[in-house]
Design a protein around this motif. Sequence first.
Motif, mmCIF file in Angstrom:
data_model
loop_
_atom_site.group_PDB
_atom_site.id
_atom_site.type_symbol
_atom_site.label_atom_id
_atom_site.label_comp_id
_atom_site.label_asym_id
_atom_site.label_seq_id
_atom_site.Cartn_x
_atom_site.Cartn_y
_atom_site.Cartn_z
ATOM 1 N N MET A 160 -6.543 0.618 7.007
ATOM 2 C CA MET A 160 -5.795 0.358 8.207
ATOM 3 C C MET A 160 -4.361 0.804 8.078
ATOM 4 S SD MET A 160 -4.445 -3.296 9.527
ATOM 5 C CE MET A 160 -3.264 -3.413 8.244
ATOM 6 N N PRO A 161 -3.607 0.099 7.269
ATOM 7 C CA PRO A 161 -2.190 0.378 7.318
ATOM 8 C C PRO A 161 -1.852 1.696 6.657
ATOM 9 C CG PRO A 161 -2.666 -1.526 5.910
ATOM 10 C CD PRO A 161 -3.934 -0.884 6.233
ATOM 11 N N GLU A 162 -1.009 2.461 7.307
ATOM 12 C CA GLU A 162 -0.459 3.684 6.741
ATOM 13 C C GLU A 162 0.971 3.352 6.289
ATOM 14 O OE1 GLU A 162 -1.326 7.085 9.267
ATOM 15 O OE2 GLU A 162 -2.893 5.973 10.271
ATOM 16 N N LEU A 163 1.705 4.358 5.887
ATOM 17 C CA LEU A 163 3.029 4.094 5.306
ATOM 18 C C LEU A 163 3.901 3.168 6.166
ATOM 19 C CD1 LEU A 163 5.328 6.595 3.481
ATOM 20 C CD2 LEU A 163 6.238 5.047 5.201
ATOM 21 N N PRO A 164 4.033 3.403 7.472
ATOM 22 C CA PRO A 164 4.941 2.551 8.258
ATOM 23 C C PRO A 164 4.513 1.083 8.287
ATOM 24 C CG PRO A 164 4.436 4.560 9.447
ATOM 25 C CD PRO A 164 3.496 4.508 8.282
ATOM 26 N N GLU A 165 3.212 0.846 8.316
ATOM 27 C CA GLU A 165 2.726 -0.532 8.339
ATOM 28 C C GLU A 165 2.937 -1.185 6.973
ATOM 29 O OE1 GLU A 165 0.683 2.080 9.462
ATOM 30 O OE2 GLU A 165 1.385 1.760 11.511
ATOM 31 N N THR A 168 6.616 -1.947 6.555
ATOM 32 C CA THR A 168 6.985 -3.104 7.379
ATOM 33 C C THR A 168 6.554 -4.411 6.723
ATOM 34 O OG1 THR A 168 6.766 -1.775 9.386
ATOM 35 C CG2 THR A 168 6.734 -4.158 9.668
ATOM 36 N N ILE A 169 5.328 -4.413 6.209
ATOM 37 C CA ILE A 169 4.800 -5.617 5.563
ATOM 38 C C ILE A 169 5.587 -5.927 4.292
ATOM 39 C CG2 ILE A 169 2.788 -6.520 4.310
ATOM 40 C CD1 ILE A 169 1.072 -4.972 6.443
ATOM 41 N N ARG A 189 7.729 -0.203 -2.403
ATOM 42 C CA ARG A 189 6.528 0.482 -1.944
ATOM 43 C C ARG A 189 6.439 1.851 -2.583
ATOM 44 N NH1 ARG A 189 5.818 4.526 0.896
ATOM 45 N NH2 ARG A 189 7.985 4.586 1.580
ATOM 46 N N ARG A 190 5.243 2.251 -2.989
ATOM 47 C CA ARG A 190 4.986 3.645 -3.378
ATOM 48 C C ARG A 190 3.717 4.030 -2.656
ATOM 49 N NH1 ARG A 190 4.869 8.623 -4.169
ATOM 50 N NH2 ARG A 190 4.347 9.593 -6.155
ATOM 51 N N ALA A 191 3.767 5.129 -1.883
ATOM 52 C CA ALA A 191 2.619 5.546 -1.072
ATOM 53 C C ALA A 191 2.201 4.376 -0.188
ATOM 54 C CB ALA A 191 1.490 6.053 -1.965
ATOM 55 N N LYS A 192 0.937 3.988 -0.211
ATOM 56 C CA LYS A 192 0.501 2.845 0.593
ATOM 57 C C LYS A 192 0.316 1.601 -0.279
ATOM 58 C CE LYS A 192 -1.915 6.091 3.615
ATOM 59 N NZ LYS A 192 -3.244 6.658 3.958
ATOM 60 N N GLY A 233 5.450 -0.410 13.035
ATOM 61 C CA GLY A 233 4.116 0.141 12.820
ATOM 62 C C GLY A 233 3.291 0.205 14.101
ATOM 63 N N SER A 234 2.026 0.559 13.938
ATOM 64 C CA SER A 234 1.098 0.703 15.064
ATOM 65 C C SER A 234 0.046 -0.397 15.003
ATOM 66 C CB SER A 234 0.368 2.051 15.000
ATOM 67 O OG SER A 234 1.270 3.132 15.068
ATOM 68 N N THR A 235 -0.115 -1.141 16.057
ATOM 69 C CA THR A 235 -1.186 -2.143 16.116
ATOM 70 C C THR A 235 -2.304 -1.640 17.005
ATOM 71 O OG1 THR A 235 0.307 -4.011 15.778
ATOM 72 C CG2 THR A 235 -1.817 -4.489 16.800
ATOM 73 N N LEU A 236 -3.461 -1.350 16.399
ATOM 74 C CA LEU A 236 -4.601 -0.880 17.185
ATOM 75 C C LEU A 236 -5.497 -2.054 17.540
ATOM 76 C CD1 LEU A 236 -5.692 2.446 15.540
ATOM 77 C CD2 LEU A 236 -4.078 2.019 17.369
ATOM 78 N N ARG A 237 -5.814 -2.852 16.561
ATOM 79 C CA ARG A 237 -6.666 -4.008 16.752
ATOM 80 C C ARG A 237 -5.964 -5.263 16.273
ATOM 81 N NH1 ARG A 237 -10.209 -0.195 16.777
ATOM 82 N NH2 ARG A 237 -9.067 0.885 15.172
#
Length: 283
Positions: free
Chosen positions: A1-6, A9-10, A55-58, A221-225
């Motif tokens: 689910m989460p990519e770099l921006p998510e 953010t977390i 953070r490094r990568a995801k 980030g992007s919230t899809l679900r």
Amino acid sequence: MPELPEVETIMQGMRPALEQRFLQKVQVNRPDLRRPFPAHLKETLTQRRIIKLYRRAKYILADLEGGWTLLIHLGMSGRIFIDPPGHPIEERRHEHVVMITDEHTRLALVDPRRFGMVDLFRTEEAAHYPPLASLGIEPLDDGALTPEHLKHALGKSLTPIKNALLDQKRIVGLGNIYVCEALFRASIHPARPATQLTNKERERLCMIIPEILHEAIKAGGSTLRDYVTTDGEKGTFQTMHQVYGREGEECIFCAQHHKKTALIMRITQSGRSTFFCPQHQRK
DNA sequence: ACATGACCCTGTGAGC
DNA sequence: TGCTCACAGGGTCATG
């Protein structure tokens, strides 16, 4: 689910709760996610101070006192919930690991699909620790994502550029959403062989990728679900998506540039959906 | 060495 | 209402 921006953010949401805190109590509710947890996970974390989070990568990483680093990967459905002290604890499914700090803040790793990962490694071994050792360009690091570095990362690969940009050995942090968005903005067809990009196209990607990632971080980030930040807030970048999830809708770029109307298409590449505009993303 | 596809798992929403 | 199917933000293996 989460990519770099998510993930970013977390991680930023976890910082105030964890940095310089001791973990007073650690609960491990199952033996594994994608891989087994280290056998000493609970013992190593309990009563230990967290020095810093990054953070490094995801991956979310936490350096601990005593030379250990904790690694968390959220997979497709992983989330971190933070309950402040005294907050009533609601019943949640799939709470696999729970940590309570000396300030009584409660952090829970929830991951229904269990594609995530929790591990420990010796901090000084980071460069040789397999999940981190072969990672590619970190796109938001100063001077890391240059056209020359990107050219080198893509090498002689004939794989479609969409797949190459998803490959964390070449460049990290992009997932299905942000790759589609980047190629759309850079006007590059997702099926183009990676090695055949022009200098101009690599230059455009090097501008656009950090731009999109910064915008997305700013939006939480992007919230899809079900993705939420550690505050339980949804991200808002999904409202800025120009192609992802827009199959059959009109291409915004072509509308703005007075081109003939075009409709966004969805194709499958290596088993994953790719969204693109067949008119301005040229082969 | 490289590229593709299967697989790990649960949840959700669409269509019947 | 309930079923079946397709699909989902990721990464790792085995295979060719």
